[in-house]
Scaffold this motif. Sequence first.
Motif, PDB file in Angstrom:
ATOM      1  N   ILE A  25       0.852  -1.197   0.000  1.00 58.54           N
ATOM      2  CA  ILE A  25       0.000   0.000   0.000  1.00 58.54           C
ATOM      3  C   ILE A  25       0.879   1.235   0.000  1.00 58.54           C
ATOM      4  CG2 ILE A  25      -1.698   1.314   1.315  1.00 58.54           C
ATOM      5  CD1 ILE A  25      -2.769  -1.357   2.336  1.00 58.54           C
ATOM      6  N   ASP A  26       0.576   2.152  -0.904  1.00 56.99           N
ATOM      7  CA  ASP A  26       1.268   3.437  -0.994  1.00 56.99           C
ATOM      8  C   ASP A  26       0.285   4.513  -0.538  1.00 56.99           C
ATOM      9  OD1 ASP A  26       3.034   5.482  -1.606  1.00 56.99           O
ATOM     10  OD2 ASP A  26       2.530   5.496  -3.734  1.00 56.99           O
ATOM     11  N   PRO A  27       0.411   5.000   0.695  1.00 60.73           N
ATOM     12  CA  PRO A  27      -0.534   6.011   1.178  1.00 60.73           C
ATOM     13  C   PRO A  27      -0.436   7.280   0.332  1.00 60.73           C
ATOM     14  CG  PRO A  27       0.891   5.230   2.955  1.00 60.73           C
ATOM     15  CD  PRO A  27       1.428   4.675   1.672  1.00 60.73           C
ATOM     16  N   GLY A  28      -1.562   7.827   0.031  1.00 62.28           N
ATOM     17  CA  GLY A  28      -1.604   9.053  -0.751  1.00 62.28           C
ATOM     18  C   GLY A  28      -2.168  10.201   0.070  1.00 62.28           C
TER      19      GLY A  28
ATOM     20  N   ASP B 278      -6.233  10.719   2.677  1.00 67.06           N
ATOM     21  CA  ASP B 278      -6.786   9.386   2.963  1.00 67.06           C
ATOM     22  C   ASP B 278      -6.982   8.499   1.738  1.00 67.06           C
ATOM     23  OD1 ASP B 278      -6.884   9.987   5.673  1.00 67.06           O
ATOM     24  OD2 ASP B 278      -8.850  10.922   5.461  1.00 67.06           O
ATOM     25  N   SER B 279      -6.224   8.709   0.702  1.00 65.86           N
ATOM     26  CA  SER B 279      -6.306   7.813  -0.449  1.00 65.86           C
ATOM     27  C   SER B 279      -5.063   6.929  -0.469  1.00 65.86           C
ATOM     28  CB  SER B 279      -6.409   8.607  -1.754  1.00 65.86           C
ATOM     29  OG  SER B 279      -5.209   9.306  -1.974  1.00 65.86           O
ATOM     30  N   ALA B 280      -5.140   5.846  -1.182  1.00 62.05           N
ATOM     31  CA  ALA B 280      -3.999   4.936  -1.274  1.00 62.05           C
ATOM     32  C   ALA B 280      -4.072   4.177  -2.591  1.00 62.05           C
ATOM     33  CB  ALA B 280      -3.997   3.953  -0.114  1.00 62.05           C
ATOM     34  N   THR B 281      -2.934   3.741  -3.061  1.00 61.70           N
ATOM     35  CA  THR B 281      -2.874   2.869  -4.227  1.00 61.70           C
ATOM     36  C   THR B 281      -2.052   1.642  -3.849  1.00 61.70           C
ATOM     37  OG1 THR B 281      -0.924   4.022  -5.068  1.00 61.70           O
ATOM     38  CG2 THR B 281      -3.041   4.741  -5.927  1.00 61.70           C
TER      39      THR B 281
END
Length: 89
Positions: free
Chosen positions: A25-28, A31-34
């Motif tokens: 998980i790459d936190p964006g 509160d978004s993540a990819t």
Amino acid sequence: MMYVVGRLEPDHRSGCIYWSGSVTIDPGPADSATLLIGEAVTRHNVLVLGDADVASGLALWLNTSPALKRHPGAALWRAMPLPDFGGKA
């Protein structure tokens, strides 16, 4: 027959990149993540599968999942058979 999931990468020394079987998980921002695809760095990190349908399904998921981050110009992932060397990859 054994299978790996990989993609062509002409600039890589082997000409191919293989999937390690992992995603991270790459936190964006906000509160978004990819999800980032784990690429194998050694032959010991390559995910080896014994079923062609499972390997093809995983390649399809890696290519089409909107949650996975993939460079638009990158080659598509695909299931690739390994020669049978007594079951060892």
